[in-house]
Design an enzyme around this catalytic site. Structure first.
Site, PDB file in Angstrom:
ATOM      1  N   HIS A 150      -1.131  -9.019   3.314  1.00 40.77           N
ATOM      2  CA  HIS A 150      -1.194  -7.823   4.276  1.00 40.77           C
ATOM      3  C   HIS A 150      -1.271  -8.425   5.564  1.00 40.77           C
ATOM      4  O   HIS A 150      -0.669  -7.703   6.294  1.00 40.77           O
ATOM      5  CB  HIS A 150      -1.830  -6.747   3.721  1.00 40.77           C
ATOM      6  CG  HIS A 150      -1.259  -5.815   2.662  1.00 40.77           C
ATOM      7  ND1 HIS A 150      -0.118  -4.933   3.199  1.00 40.77           N
ATOM      8  CD2 HIS A 150      -1.581  -5.591   1.430  1.00 40.77           C
ATOM      9  CE1 HIS A 150       0.071  -4.306   2.200  1.00 40.77           C
ATOM     10  NE2 HIS A 150      -0.658  -4.424   1.202  1.00 40.77           N
ATOM     11  N   TYR A 153       6.653  -1.374  -3.757  1.00 41.46           N
ATOM     12  CA  TYR A 153       6.193  -2.650  -3.985  1.00 41.46           C
ATOM     13  C   TYR A 153       7.193  -3.320  -4.747  1.00 41.46           C
ATOM     14  O   TYR A 153       7.690  -4.456  -4.313  1.00 41.46           O
ATOM     15  CB  TYR A 153       4.877  -2.772  -4.920  1.00 41.46           C
ATOM     16  CG  TYR A 153       3.824  -2.103  -4.523  1.00 41.46           C
ATOM     17  CD1 TYR A 153       2.633  -2.651  -4.150  1.00 41.46           C
ATOM     18  CD2 TYR A 153       3.719  -0.507  -4.259  1.00 41.46           C
ATOM     19  CE1 TYR A 153       1.534  -2.265  -3.705  1.00 41.46           C
ATOM     20  CE2 TYR A 153       2.556  -0.144  -3.803  1.00 41.46           C
ATOM     21  CZ  TYR A 153       1.392  -0.856  -3.399  1.00 41.46           C
ATOM     22  OH  TYR A 153       0.350  -0.467  -3.001  1.00 41.46           O
ATOM     23  N   GLU A 195       4.636  -2.745   1.727  1.00 39.01           N
ATOM     24  CA  GLU A 195       4.327  -3.122   0.377  1.00 39.01           C
ATOM     25  C   GLU A 195       5.396  -3.923  -0.453  1.00 39.01           C
ATOM     26  O   GLU A 195       5.072  -4.921  -1.262  1.00 39.01           O
ATOM     27  CB  GLU A 195       3.939  -2.147  -0.664  1.00 39.01           C
ATOM     28  CG  GLU A 195       2.739  -1.045  -0.217  1.00 39.01           C
ATOM     29  CD  GLU A 195       1.233  -2.016  -0.198  1.00 39.01           C
ATOM     30  OE1 GLU A 195       1.326  -3.268  -0.797  1.00 39.01           O
ATOM     31  OE2 GLU A 195       0.323  -1.446   0.294  1.00 39.01           O
ATOM     32  N   GLU A 201      -6.181  -3.432   2.249  1.00 34.24           N
ATOM     33  CA  GLU A 201      -6.125  -4.671   3.177  1.00 34.24           C
ATOM     34  C   GLU A 201      -6.728  -4.346   4.623  1.00 34.24           C
ATOM     35  O   GLU A 201      -6.112  -4.741   5.525  1.00 34.24           O
ATOM     36  CB  GLU A 201      -4.638  -4.962   3.518  1.00 34.24           C
ATOM     37  CG  GLU A 201      -3.950  -3.839   4.143  1.00 34.24           C
ATOM     38  CD  GLU A 201      -3.201  -2.722   3.057  1.00 34.24           C
ATOM     39  OE1 GLU A 201      -3.582  -2.737   2.008  1.00 34.24           O
ATOM     40  OE2 GLU A 201      -2.311  -2.319   3.455  1.00 34.24           O
ATOM     41  N   HIS A 229      -2.801 -10.699  -2.481  1.00 35.38           N
ATOM     42  CA  HIS A 229      -2.027  -9.544  -1.945  1.00 35.38           C
ATOM     43  C   HIS A 229      -2.642  -9.020  -0.610  1.00 35.38           C
ATOM     44  O   HIS A 229      -1.871  -8.754   0.426  1.00 35.38           O
ATOM     45  CB  HIS A 229      -1.968  -8.648  -2.941  1.00 35.38           C
ATOM     46  CG  HIS A 229      -1.241  -7.237  -2.763  1.00 35.38           C
ATOM     47  ND1 HIS A 229       0.025  -7.140  -3.348  1.00 35.38           N
ATOM     48  CD2 HIS A 229      -1.568  -6.200  -1.988  1.00 35.38           C
ATOM     49  CE1 HIS A 229       0.653  -6.044  -2.439  1.00 35.38           C
ATOM     50  NE2 HIS A 229      -0.541  -5.237  -1.897  1.00 35.38           N
ATOM     51  N   GLU A 230      -4.036  -8.900  -0.647  1.00 33.76           N
ATOM     52  CA  GLU A 230      -4.528  -8.130   0.367  1.00 33.76           C
ATOM     53  C   GLU A 230      -4.399  -9.208   1.681  1.00 33.76           C
ATOM     54  O   GLU A 230      -4.299  -8.600   2.754  1.00 33.76           O
ATOM     55  CB  GLU A 230      -6.058  -7.861   0.247  1.00 33.76           C
ATOM     56  CG  GLU A 230      -6.339  -6.875  -1.074  1.00 33.76           C
ATOM     57  CD  GLU A 230      -5.176  -5.765  -1.165  1.00 33.76           C
ATOM     58  OE1 GLU A 230      -4.916  -5.412  -0.018  1.00 33.76           O
ATOM     59  OE2 GLU A 230      -4.934  -5.328  -2.259  1.00 33.76           O
ATOM     60  N   ASP A 237      -0.208  10.566  -1.537  1.00 35.63           N
ATOM     61  CA  ASP A 237      -0.975  10.021  -2.693  1.00 35.63           C
ATOM     62  C   ASP A 237      -0.420  10.554  -4.093  1.00 35.63           C
ATOM     63  O   ASP A 237      -0.502   9.754  -5.125  1.00 35.63           O
ATOM     64  CB  ASP A 237      -2.144  10.767  -2.577  1.00 35.63           C
ATOM     65  CG  ASP A 237      -3.159  10.002  -1.437  1.00 35.63           C
ATOM     66  OD1 ASP A 237      -2.851   8.843  -1.247  1.00 35.63           O
ATOM     67  OD2 ASP A 237      -4.038  10.542  -0.907  1.00 35.63           O
TER      68      ASP A 237
END
Ligand code: ZN
Length: 612
Positions: free
Chosen positions: A309, A393, A328, A281, A305-306, A385
């Site tokens: 953001h 989410y 998220e 995003e 979705h992006e 990560d």
């Protein structure tokens, strides 16, 4: 001395830089950037100022006013996850210029040779800074708590062009002697064939939203504030322009739901297939995997979705990664609201169903480490990560949906708008959200067990599977598979990728290999152009011990670098006890490694290491 964030060396007693001015010289042959970062503090500071770095070489630190050196200390070795703190010793100074270079192991950067691009003619480089990778491009306080504005001056070889998650300040121009200062000697900066591009970001962003790409990039307008950029020629640009033609409708839907769009432009950049995420995003310039271009506008969901953001995430950011759900979870909720407006309730319910399935699978993945099923986990010493999952989410989405059901949609919509207007351009934590919720929805803590939702492990009992006609039909068709029934052509005639994805994910395990082959013979799922479908099928085939698809798995793992596909396929290969699959995974990775972004390389390495 106290850390502000478990993932940053930033000291909570030090001032936070409010502006960064970057000078960056791109050396494609050496796969490095030589540069300088001029950090501006809100006031003069005396004493240490600690910055995050990883895989950087530090050449000098200078007082930009006097030109005198600033003393600094820099440990000889670095932590592989968190990097190395650069400690400057300031004396009544409000700015510091650090001269540095990146190294080929800088994890935010992927350098592609001409052969690895679609054009095959020019090299390409792009960034992915979330979660804690911007520190491998320039020294900074790499915590989302530290928002800054920035300007950037990039020096590239012609005919390459750059794009940034920022506004273009001037048209590309010739380099000027002296303008690079100590970042780069004039002999390099002003060499024939070099071009300078300048950008500014005048709204304060968290560091993980810093982004650029440079290469043979072409562009086309698809809306009044949206232009699609891509490396890969006219055909890809045409397909992208068609796929994203609805962007303006989505922005308007978002504005109606969440308030004004604050970032001016909403441009899109389609990256080479190695891009490790579906989308990122980056403000004003969303980065996208080419796998979202499916030819049926279903890639719109990733764009939704992006775009979401732009409000939830980029306007209000989590203070540290332990509160990532604020970013998220809210965005997943906002994405589904936008999808509901532009594609209808059924489509939104399908998304929710796929998410519900994904959330339940994460519970299985983390069954030996339930800490990571918490909305607000303890991530001390943990690489973000490494534990990236659907939990922030989908559990975050479920929490917000639960609140919506409790207070009703009109009240919840009003609450959301007020929340966004109150905290925009800030980085907040879960406690701040809960206080705001309790203040604006009196008595909510007596109706919903907020503490269980936020601190508890697993899925709370008042979470909910979506209700929709298509969704229930798909789930019941999937259940009939164990009775030997394959759906008939007329039952799947109007299915798109999402219906198939949901169907495959709901097939009762274990699945009989010969039955899977029969399903594939009829519907060619293993060869689907839609990677969501293809990968869901291949994952199931591998974990069901069906070896017919090893060739297709290998092809897929060498075509794309999106971690959403790499993670399940490599995991399926190494998860069982069969040595043949483990060897296959190791061989494919050895051959495909160079095509993956460094972040994806790290993720696959850790999957292989866990099951070696
Ligand atoms: Zn997101």
């Amino acid at each position: 001395m106290a850390r502000l964030d478990p993932h940053s060396y930033t000291d909570s007693s030090h001032p936070l830089a409010t502006h960064v001015a970057l000078t960056l010289y791109f050396d494609f042959a050496a796969r490095t950037i030589q540069g300088s970062a001029l950090l501006t503090l809100p006031a003069a500071h005396t004493g240490p100022l600690i910055l995050d770095t990883r895989s950087l070489v530090i050449h000098s630190a200078v007082d930009p006013l006097s030109g005198k050196p600033i003393p600094f200390s820099f440990p000889a070795s670095e932590d592989p996850i968190f990097g190395r703190p650069l400690s400057l010793s300031l004396s009544a100074q409000s700015a510091a210029l650090v001269v540095f270079s990146t190294t080929p192991s800088s994890s935010a950067l992927q350098w592609l040779s001409p052969a690895q691009t679609a054009s095959k003619a020019h090299p390409f480089v792009y960034t992915q800074c979330q979660s804690i990778h911007v520190r491998s491009i320039f020294p900074c306080q790499d915590t989302p708590a530290a928002r800054f504005t920035f300007s950037a001056r990039l020096n590239l070889p012609r005919p390459l062009t750059a794009v940034m998650a920022a506004a273009r300040a001037v048209d590309p121009r010739d380099p000027t002697a002296g303008e690079a200062g100590p970042a780069c000697p004039d002999a390099l900066w002003c060499a024939p064939g070099r071009v300078v591009e300048e950008f500014v970001m005048d709204r304060p962003i968290p560091p993980y939203l810093f982004a650029f790409a440079a290469g043979d990039i072409a562009a086309r307008d698809v809306g009044p504030r949206t232009r699609v950029h891509a490396e890969g020629g006219a055909a890809l640009l045409d397909a992208a322009a068609r796929e994203f033609a609805g962007a303006e409708d989505m922005i308007r839907a978002g504005e109606a739901l969440f308030g004004p769009y604050e970032w001016g432009r909403f441009d899109l950049l389609v990256l080479p297939p190695s891009f490790p995420y579906g989308g990122m995003e980056n403000p004003m310039m969303v980065f996208l995997t080419p796998t979202v271009i499916k030819g049926d506008a279903s890639g719109a969901q990733v764009v939704a979705h992006e775009l979401a953001h732009s409000w939830t995430g980029n306007l209000i950011t989590n203070k540290t990664n332990e509160h990532f759900w604020l970013n998220e979870g809210f965005t997943t909720y906002a994405e589904r609201r936008i999808v509901e407006v532009v594609q209808g309730e059924e489509r939104a319910a399908l998304n929710t169903g796929i998410g519900w399935k994904g959330l339940n699978e994460e519970m299985e993945r983390f069954k030996d480490n339930m800490e990571f099923t918490k909305l607000k986990p303890n991530l001390d010493g943990i690489d973000p990560d490494d534990i990236y999952s659907q939990v922030p989410y989908e559990k975050g989405f479920q929490f917000l949906w639960r609140i919506e059901r409790q207070i009703g949609r009109p009240s919840f919509d009003e609450f959301l708008k007020k929340y966004i207007a109150t905290f925009k351009f800030q980085s907040i934590d879960t406690e701040t959200f809960l206080e705001f919720l309790k203040a604006n929805v009196p008595g909510i803590e007596n109706q919903i067990d907020l503490q269980l939702w936020v601190e508890g492990t697993g899925i709370p009992p008042d979470a909910m599977e979506p209700v929709s006609a298509i969704y229930s039909k798909i789930v019941s068709l999937a259940n009939e598979f164990k009775l030997g029934k394959i759906p008939k052509e007329d039952e799947v005639a109007d299915w798109s990728g999402q219906e198939w994805e949901l169907y495959i994910e709901n097939l009762p395990k274990p699945v009989d290999a010969s039955q899977l082959t029969a399903l594939d013979a009829r519907y060619r799922l293993s060869e689907s152009r839609d990677y969501e479908v293809k990968v869901a099928f291949l994952q199931l085939a591998v974990s069901s011990g069906c070896r017919d698809y090893h060739g297709e798995v290998e092809k897929t793992l060498k075509q794309v670098g999106r971690m959403k596909y790499l993670r399940p396929l490599y995991t399926a290969l190494v998860h069982g006890t069969a040595e043949e699959e483990k060897m296959l995974a190791r061989r494919i990775f050895a051959e495909a490694r160079d095509c993956y972004h460094p972040i994806a390389q790290g993720v696959v390495e850790s999957i292989l290491a866990k099951h070696s």
